[in-house]
Design an enzyme around this catalytic site. Structure first.
Site, short mmCIF file in Angstrom:
data_model
loop_
_atom_site.label_atom_id
_atom_site.label_comp_id
_atom_site.label_asym_id
_atom_site.label_seq_id
_atom_site.Cartn_x
_atom_site.Cartn_y
_atom_site.Cartn_z
N ASN A 13 0.81 -1.22 0.00
CA ASN A 13 0.00 0.00 0.00
C ASN A 13 0.84 1.27 0.00
O ASN A 13 1.57 1.55 -0.93
CB ASN A 13 -0.98 -0.01 1.17
CG ASN A 13 -2.13 -0.97 0.94
OD1 ASN A 13 -2.39 -1.36 -0.19
ND2 ASN A 13 -2.82 -1.33 1.99
N TYR A 14 0.76 2.03 1.10
CA TYR A 14 1.38 3.34 1.13
C TYR A 14 2.91 3.28 1.09
O TYR A 14 3.56 4.22 0.66
CB TYR A 14 0.91 4.10 2.38
CG TYR A 14 -0.58 4.32 2.38
CD1 TYR A 14 -1.16 5.34 1.65
CD2 TYR A 14 -1.42 3.47 3.10
CE1 TYR A 14 -2.53 5.54 1.63
CE2 TYR A 14 -2.80 3.66 3.10
CZ TYR A 14 -3.35 4.69 2.36
OH TYR A 14 -4.70 4.89 2.34
N GLY A 15 3.48 2.16 1.52
CA GLY A 15 4.94 2.06 1.55
C GLY A 15 5.56 2.10 0.18
O GLY A 15 6.43 2.93 -0.12
N ASP A 16 5.15 1.18 -0.71
CA ASP A 16 5.72 1.13 -2.05
C ASP A 16 5.45 2.42 -2.81
O ASP A 16 6.34 2.98 -3.46
CB ASP A 16 5.14 -0.05 -2.84
CG ASP A 16 5.49 -1.39 -2.22
OD1 ASP A 16 6.55 -1.47 -1.59
OD2 ASP A 16 4.70 -2.34 -2.35
N TYR A 179 1.19 -2.41 11.03
CA TYR A 179 0.34 -3.50 10.56
C TYR A 179 -0.40 -4.09 11.76
O TYR A 179 -0.32 -3.56 12.88
CB TYR A 179 1.21 -4.57 9.87
CG TYR A 179 2.12 -4.03 8.80
CD1 TYR A 179 1.63 -3.60 7.58
CD2 TYR A 179 3.52 -3.97 9.01
CE1 TYR A 179 2.47 -3.11 6.60
CE2 TYR A 179 4.36 -3.48 8.03
CZ TYR A 179 3.84 -3.06 6.82
OH TYR A 179 4.68 -2.56 5.85
N GLY A 258 7.07 -0.47 7.46
CA GLY A 258 7.54 -0.43 6.09
C GLY A 258 8.82 0.36 5.92
O GLY A 258 9.48 0.76 6.88
N GLU A 259 9.20 0.59 4.67
CA GLU A 259 10.48 1.22 4.36
C GLU A 259 10.43 2.74 4.33
O GLU A 259 11.31 3.40 4.88
CB GLU A 259 10.98 0.71 3.00
CG GLU A 259 12.29 1.32 2.54
CD GLU A 259 12.81 0.72 1.26
OE1 GLU A 259 13.38 1.46 0.44
OE2 GLU A 259 12.65 -0.50 1.05
N ASP A 260 9.42 3.30 3.72
CA ASP A 260 9.37 4.74 3.55
C ASP A 260 9.30 5.46 4.90
O ASP A 260 10.01 6.44 5.14
CB ASP A 260 8.17 5.11 2.68
CG ASP A 260 8.27 6.53 2.13
OD1 ASP A 260 9.36 6.93 1.72
OD2 ASP A 260 7.24 7.22 2.10
N SER A 261 8.46 4.96 5.79
CA SER A 261 8.27 5.61 7.10
C SER A 261 9.49 5.47 7.99
O SER A 261 9.87 6.43 8.68
CB SER A 261 7.04 5.01 7.80
OG SER A 261 5.90 5.14 7.00
#
Length: 385
Positions: A13-16, A179, A258-261
């Site tokens: 979702n928002y991460g990618d 999550y 996730g990665e972005d956050s």
């Protein structure tokens, strides 16, 4: 101006979508004309801001169905090894053979040692020559996906934090983006035993669903609910990147996923716990362990060397015994946070913060001085054109 395409297959979702949008936005400010192809515009549109929509060097393309026509740019980035549709693949074959189009596979962030030896290498995928580009924490990797504006904001935040590190909270503010995670029940308990009051901002979606399942309560957007004398909950809708950055910078403790956050949270200097995206056979825990080991190595070895060589740097001088102890506590707490089990019975949030805040602070100072992903990609592309 260099033409560049990014293909984003939204899984987390928002991460990618967030990673790809940040990268597309950053490259569009660096003399690139960028097209971002995304197969989930509903998610991506949530993150777009007015500047993106008015950016002449950034175009959003619908990839929710296989493309019927496609003309490749000079550089094409496949985010997280997403597979091209047949029309795109055929066009890339032609563009690479005739024009030397550069194809890059942007991998997920990893602190594992092996990525250094694989970073920048090529392989053949669907008979296309593809470079593998690994974001990471060392000069032998591609750096982290942050923009200069946010890094500058973090540096200002670090100046303020340095003066406040040892001051106890009267009220501790959290951000919670995660999550499904049963250990949030333990977090509620430790907040209830804290010496200070706690205010938790929870984002709608999985984090909110998880909290409601644990508490058996229903929370409303933009309303505050008091769980007990020490903890209140406020629910936020999903917000723009800019607003989320503000929240990360102004929260005392960030719970991210996730990665972005996580990349953005670790630059702020505030304590954080990373809920890493679950993978088959617990591969995500190996990735998490590698990150925590890398963080300890940087705090225990790289930062003291910088302090020794540069007397005016912003770091805190911490003895190695304290660093080792704090990093071990962070390691155990972060692993517990991802274990789907429980925190240690004697876990004390106030003591955790008091011991570990200087480590998070020094780690952020270090990251803010590193070459970022956009700079690294830009240098790499220019060597290949």
């Amino acid at each position: 101006m260099i033409s560049l395409d990014i293909f984003c297959d939204v899984i987390d979702n928002y991460g990618d979508a967030g990673v790809c949008l940040h990268l597309a936005r950053n490259l569009s400010f660096q003399d690139y004309s960028v097209r971002l192809f995304c197969n989930n515009l509903t998610v991506l549109n949530t993150l777009l801001n007015e500047q993106d929509l008015n950016n002449d060097h950034l175009t959003i393309e619908n990839w929710e169905q296989p493309l019927t026509t496609y003309q490749a740019s000079q550089v094409v980035i496949s985010a997280f090894n997403c597979r091209f549709d047949p029309v795109t693949t055929q066009s890339l074959h032609q563009a690479q053979n005739q024009n030397g189009t550069i194809i890059i596979n942007l991998e997920y962030l990893s602190a594992e040692d092996w990525v250094e030896s694989c970073h920048g290498l090529t392989s053949f995928v669907d008979n296309l020559n593809v470079y593998y580009f690994f974001p990471g924490f060392t000069s032998k990797t591609g750096g982290l996906n942050v923009d200069r504006t946010f890094k500058d904001q973090c540096k200002l935040n670090l100046q303020k934090l340095k003066e406040q590190l040892l001051s106890p909270h009267s009220t501790r503010t959290f951000s919670l983006f995660g999550y499904h995670n049963p250990i949030i029940a333990d977090l509620i308990k430790v907040c209830s035993h804290s010496a200070c009051t706690n205010e938790m901002l929870v984002f709608e979606g999985l984090a909110l669903e998880n909290l409601e399942s644990i508490t058996k309560l229903s929370f409303k957007l933009n309303e505050t609910t008091k769980l007990n004398d020490k903890l209140s909950i406020n629910v936020s809708p999903m917000v723009s990147h800019e607003r989320y950055d503000e929240i990360l910078l102004n929260s005392d403790f960030n719970l991210v996923r996730g990665e972005d956050s996580i990349v953005r949270a670790m630059h702020t200097g505030h304590p954080f716990l990373w809920h890493i995206y679950p993978q088959d056979e617990n591969a995500h825990l190996t990735k998490l362990q590698s990150f925590l080991q890398r963080m300890e190595h940087i705090c225990l070895n790289d930062i003291p060397q910088i302090i020794e060589n540069h007397h005016s740097c912003p770091y805190l001088e911490i003895d190695k015994a304290t660093i080792s102890k704090a990093c071990q506590v962070i390691y155990q707490t972060m692993m517990d946070y991802n274990s789907q089990d429980h925190f240690a019975k004697d876990f004390n949030l106030d003591e955790f913060e008091q011991l570990c805040k200087p480590i998070y602070y020094n780690f952020a100072c270090y990251l803010c001085d590193q070459t970022d992903l956009t700079e690294s990609l830009n240098q790499f592309i220019h060597t290949k054109l």
